[in-house]
Design an enzyme around this catalytic site. Sequence first.
Site, PDB file in Angstrom:
ATOM      1  CE  LYS A 169       8.447   9.776 -11.639  1.00 31.12           C
ATOM      2  NZ  LYS A 169       8.808   8.904 -12.590  1.00 31.12           N
TER       3      LYS A 169
ATOM      4  CD  GLU B 117       4.798   7.328  -5.098  1.00 30.40           C
ATOM      5  OE1 GLU B 117       5.808   6.570  -5.455  1.00 30.40           O
ATOM      6  OE2 GLU B 117       4.001   7.927  -6.064  1.00 30.40           O
ATOM      7  NE  ARG B 118       5.752   1.258  -7.198  1.00 31.74           N
ATOM      8  CZ  ARG B 118       5.783   2.305  -7.986  1.00 31.74           C
ATOM      9  NH1 ARG B 118       6.091   3.349  -7.056  1.00 31.74           N
ATOM     10  NH2 ARG B 118       5.623   2.378  -9.067  1.00 31.74           N
TER      11      ARG B 118
END
Length: 519
Positions: A161, A187-188
């Site tokens: 993705k 998110e990271r």
Amino acid sequence: MENQTHLSKLGAVVSVRGSVVDIRFDDHLPPIYTLLRAGDKEQIVIEVLAQRDARHVRGIALTPTQGLARGMAVKDTGGPLKAPVGKGVLSRMFDVFGNAIDRQAMPSDIQWRSVHRAPPPLAERSTQSEIFETGIKAIDVLVPLERGGKAGLFGGAGVGKTVLLTEMIHNMIKHQEGVSIFCGIGERCREGEELYRDMKEAGVLPNMVMVFGQMNEPPGSRFRVGHAALTMAEYFRDDEHRDVLLLIDNIFRFIQAGMEVSGLMGQMPSRLGYQPTMGTELSGLEERIANTNTGAITSIQAVYVPADDFTDPAAVHTFSHLSASIVLSRKRASEGLFPAIDPLQSTSKMATPGIVGERHYSLAQEIRRTLAQYAELKDIIAMLGLEQLSPEDRNVVARARRLERFLTQPFFTTEQFTGLKGKLVSLKDSLDGCERILRDEFKDYSERSLYMIGAISEAKGKPKPNPPADAAKPEAKADAKSEPKPATDTSTKITPKLPPPPDPKTQPQVEHVASTHAS
């Protein structure tokens, strides 16, 4: 007098349970969504979500609550959470509070606007439909995106993705004359840092804004970062009349943060533990992404699908808001077909003859039909083999396999991993390639020659393996028969081992052994 009003804005902490804080106000009660600040440096930020009675409010902390204790003073800021807007935010990276997190000074020429805004009324929305080209074959041919629409990239963990999203950013920003806003929800930090570096190297940062609410931040912060990014996008659409590309990674984390906030606030969960107000919260965010007569916000969103279950409420609710749904398949990823888009599950409301044209529509339908027939025949092939199929079915399988390989594409964002140079393919080249494969122009070419190429003309450069190989075999046999010299050479090579003398002796021995065994 000023001192009294200042004191009236102060409250006191009554209880702290994780991110949930109860505060008592004696003189006035702050409205819902008001921002409160506590701590020595006012570093703890709390958003009011409920008024419990005439004296108490319950809020969710948007920052860690370490150091917060009962009885501590809490200041009412008098307004909701605000996001910075203006030309000064371009090429910068922000957190949910509008603080710059790219090690540079805060921009000066900005305004502050509330993140809680109503979507544009229906009367102001645009009704035109226009295709948004991405340069990715599988998307442009089978799932065309809408300019000013919302597209979702659905898939489980590790199917590509984020890679597909960053490839779209790379392809579109160079052609996009408007502004791009990237919103990272839960998110990271590694992904954010890599994206910032890549965009800087590509030279597209001057027209880009990044907003991050990272994985390690409290749920309240992750829940509001999408609203902050949308507020910036609305400024460029409404005030500067520019087209905006809004990229969200990942919308599931927004739903997940809402679920955590709902649970902390003590609401009864609905099916599979999701919050009872999930549909309303998602609509509040998605409905603000809209076309108006002055500008458009085109949104591409990654949607994590828990355990690859597309009946999960988070995926089902998100599907209903989108104009195009691109479904990524783990099975195709395991076969090495990247991008791993499942053409039979992916849909787009733009794929109609009135919008894309009669030729494009009929080609897309024929591609789907061919791939669907191949999917049905896979069970027969697995049990009985390809030889048991009728000649017509064998042709369908050959076409489908070539189409699958032609719809793969090397990406610019994965060059360092694959060693293949990225390709940007126009819609015309993509359609021409698919049409020629369906007409069996490439039936003499191997499937490998169509794998990971751009336009179909690149397959021409690769050698035709099948016909030359078949033609070469009889020639080789004829040469071997007509020329006895190579045969004598081979016998001379074997002579050092002295095979001729033992032959007559060994033969009877072998016969004798065979006869003894037989007896």
